[in-house]
Design a protein around this motif. Structure first.
Motif, PDB file in Angstrom:
ATOM      1  N   THR A   1       0.838  -1.208   0.000  1.00 41.27           N
ATOM      2  CA  THR A   1       0.000   0.000   0.000  1.00 41.27           C
ATOM      3  C   THR A   1       0.873   1.259   0.000  1.00 41.27           C
ATOM      4  O   THR A   1       2.034   1.228   0.407  1.00 41.27           O
ATOM      5  N   HIS A   2       0.246   2.352  -0.425  1.00 39.21           N
ATOM      6  CA  HIS A   2       0.983   3.602  -0.591  1.00 39.21           C
ATOM      7  C   HIS A   2       0.031   4.773  -0.346  1.00 39.21           C
ATOM      8  O   HIS A   2      -1.132   4.718  -0.757  1.00 39.21           O
ATOM      9  N   TYR A   3       0.512   5.800   0.319  1.00 40.51           N
ATOM     10  CA  TYR A   3      -0.307   7.002   0.541  1.00 40.51           C
ATOM     11  C   TYR A   3      -0.505   7.740  -0.769  1.00 40.51           C
ATOM     12  O   TYR A   3       0.468   8.049  -1.458  1.00 40.51           O
ATOM     13  N   GLU A   4      -1.744   8.068  -1.083  1.00 37.92           N
ATOM     14  CA  GLU A   4      -1.997   8.909  -2.253  1.00 37.92           C
ATOM     15  C   GLU A   4      -2.246  10.344  -1.823  1.00 37.92           C
ATOM     16  O   GLU A   4      -2.675  11.169  -2.614  1.00 37.92           O
ATOM     17  N   TYR A   5      -2.014  10.636  -0.539  1.00 41.50           N
ATOM     18  CA  TYR A   5      -2.133  11.998  -0.030  1.00 41.50           C
ATOM     19  C   TYR A   5      -1.102  12.142   1.089  1.00 41.50           C
ATOM     20  O   TYR A   5      -0.593  11.135   1.599  1.00 41.50           O
ATOM     21  N   ILE A   6      -0.799  13.378   1.450  1.00 41.58           N
ATOM     22  CA  ILE A   6       0.103  13.619   2.581  1.00 41.58           C
ATOM     23  C   ILE A   6      -0.736  14.263   3.684  1.00 41.58           C
ATOM     24  O   ILE A   6      -1.326  15.324   3.473  1.00 41.58           O
ATOM     25  N   PRO A   7      -0.803  13.641   4.871  1.00 39.93           N
ATOM     26  CA  PRO A   7      -1.600  14.238   5.947  1.00 39.93           C
ATOM     27  C   PRO A   7      -1.087  15.645   6.298  1.00 39.93           C
ATOM     28  O   PRO A   7       0.119  15.883   6.286  1.00 39.93           O
ATOM     29  N   ASP A   8      -2.019  16.524   6.601  1.00 37.81           N
ATOM     30  CA  ASP A   8      -1.666  17.881   7.010  1.00 37.81           C
ATOM     31  C   ASP A   8      -1.383  17.858   8.510  1.00 37.81           C
ATOM     32  O   ASP A   8      -2.252  17.528   9.305  1.00 37.81           O
ATOM     33  N   THR A   9      -0.160  18.202   8.893  1.00 32.44           N
ATOM     34  CA  THR A   9       0.196  18.149  10.312  1.00 32.44           C
ATOM     35  C   THR A   9       0.438  19.545  10.887  1.00 32.44           C
ATOM     36  O   THR A   9       0.905  19.669  12.021  1.00 32.44           O
ATOM     37  N   GLY A  10       0.124  20.579  10.106  1.00 27.87           N
ATOM     38  CA  GLY A  10       0.333  21.939  10.601  1.00 27.87           C
ATOM     39  C   GLY A  10       1.783  22.143  10.998  1.00 27.87           C
ATOM     40  O   GLY A  10       2.690  21.914  10.198  1.00 27.87           O
TER      41      GLY A  10
END
Ligand SMILES: *Cc1c(COP(=O)(O)O)cnc(C)c1O
Length: 375
Positions: A155-164
């Motif tokens: 599996t692979h992230y298709e987005y980058i979480p927003d961590t502020g």
């Protein structure tokens, strides 16, 4: 001499062109009369090799000036500890997204070192076959941690979480330079080289300068070698670096650059992955285990129609028999290292940057023949 198509998850295949260059320079590197394996890391012949490797990483990944590029040892697994020891020092608290073995191991290591770990999301409910959606991470965390490409689960992230303002740390061991990545979204990135960059022995670390503490400010008891500062202050030459591996890494980076950089790799990798997933999705004999929307371009685990999840002895025996026949016959056909990881079962094809489109086509042709013979 005959070369096979090598689908190993790591160490994995390297571009043939790079291997040939290494062979040609083995006994006499650029008129020095020595192999790069034999020379001092402080020599005038070696220094340009490590400097060029760093400069090429910076170019290919657009690394901003306020980030250090480090070459360290101990593999991805040592980074699990170093991240916690160097970054988990203020609140002693970090957020982890659990997407499989490597993320779990990283979290466990942080915990062991006294960092409070919050598992803020997990895909354990479906055997890690997808990436959970986490839009925003907030809290008094020293850092947030993700494994961008999950080598075992595919599996692979298709987005980058927003961590502020919380620094985001990502393990990119199995997807580094497989596609463009915006380094500025991360506080720290690391990659063991043996998946997509080089032979085993070196780990690439890209870390924002302001996140590197003084060695004495790391978690108590942090050894000198495990403080990022030690390596950052000494150009990754505090002690003897893995010289030869860095030399091969440099060659692989130049090969990537010649082939269009991260964008070129992404085009090539998408073409390969689309072909393989397309075949799997259309097949009534095989199926991919990773969910659409979370699929890795690099690691493709798949099962056969005999892998139904049934746990009675007859079904398990049939599944085992068909999987081992697949792996054995594939090997005889020059397609090697296709055995799946035990946590997923079945097969896994790792199709890193160096795997050619021809290799993927040969795999699909074999799969088709095997399916017809075992329907
Ligand atoms: C292989 C791998 C690791 C472990 O790397 P080592 O260099 O063997 O310690 C960590 N994370 C990911 C994503 C991997 O694929």
């Amino acid at each position: 001499m005959s070369r096979v198509y090598n689908f190993s998850a790591g160490p994995s295949c390297l571009p043939e062109e790079v291997l040939r260059e290494c062979a040609a320079e083995m006994l006499d590197y650029k008129g020095t009369g020595q192999s790069v394996m034999e020379m001092s890391h402080r020599s005038s012949a070696y220094e340009p090799i490590i400097e060029d490797a760093e400069a090429t990483v910076r170019r290919l990944m657009n690394v901003p000036d306020n980030y250090k590029v480090l070459f360290v040892q101990g593999g991805g697994s040592t980074q699990f500890a170093m991240v916690a020891q160097n970054l988990g020092i203020r609140h002693k608290k970090a957020a982890y997204i659990e997407t499989g073995v490597w993320a779990k191991k990283a979290a466990a290591e942080a915990k062991k070192l006294g960092v409070a770990v919050d598992i803020i999301a997990s895909s354990k409910d479906k055997n890690y076959s997808y990436i959970p959606r986490v839009e925003k991470i907030t809290g008094d965390y020293d850092y947030a941690y993700i494994c961008l490409n999950n080598t075992i689960m595919g599996t692979h992230y298709e987005y980058i979480p927003d961590t502020g303002s919380i620094p985001l740390v990502a393990d990119i061991s199995s997807c580094v330079l497989s596609e463009p990545l915006d380094v500025t979204k991360f506080g720290l990135l690391f990659a063991g080289a043996q998946k997509n960059l080089a032979p085993a022995g070196v780990t690439l670390v890209i870390v924002r300068e302001d996140l590197i503490p003084e060695p004495d400010d790391c978690l108590p008891g942090t050894p000198t070698m495990l403080a990022y500062k030690t390596h950052a202050e000494n150009g990754s030459m505090y002690n003897t670096p893995p010289c030869y591996t860095i030399y091969v890494l440099g060659k692989v980076l130049h090969w990537i650059e010649k082939n269009g950089g991260a964008e070129g790799m992404a085009r090539r990798n998408r073409e390969k992955a689309d072909l393989l997933y397309g075949y799997l999705d259309a097949s009534d004999f095989y199926h991919a285990t990773a969910e659409k929307g979370s699929r890795s371009l690099m690691n493709v685990p798949f099962l056969t129609k005999y892998s139904t999840g049934a746990t009675d002895e007859a079904s398990l025996a049939k599944e085992k028999e068909i999987n081992s026949a697949f792996v054995k016959e594939a090997e005889a056909a020059g397609l090697v290292n296709l055995k799946g990881h035990r946590l997923v079962g079945g097969m896994r094809a790792s199709i890193y940057n160096a795997m050619t489109l021809d290799g993927v086509k040969a795999l699909i042709a074999f799969m088709d023949k095997f399916a017809a013979e075992n329907k």
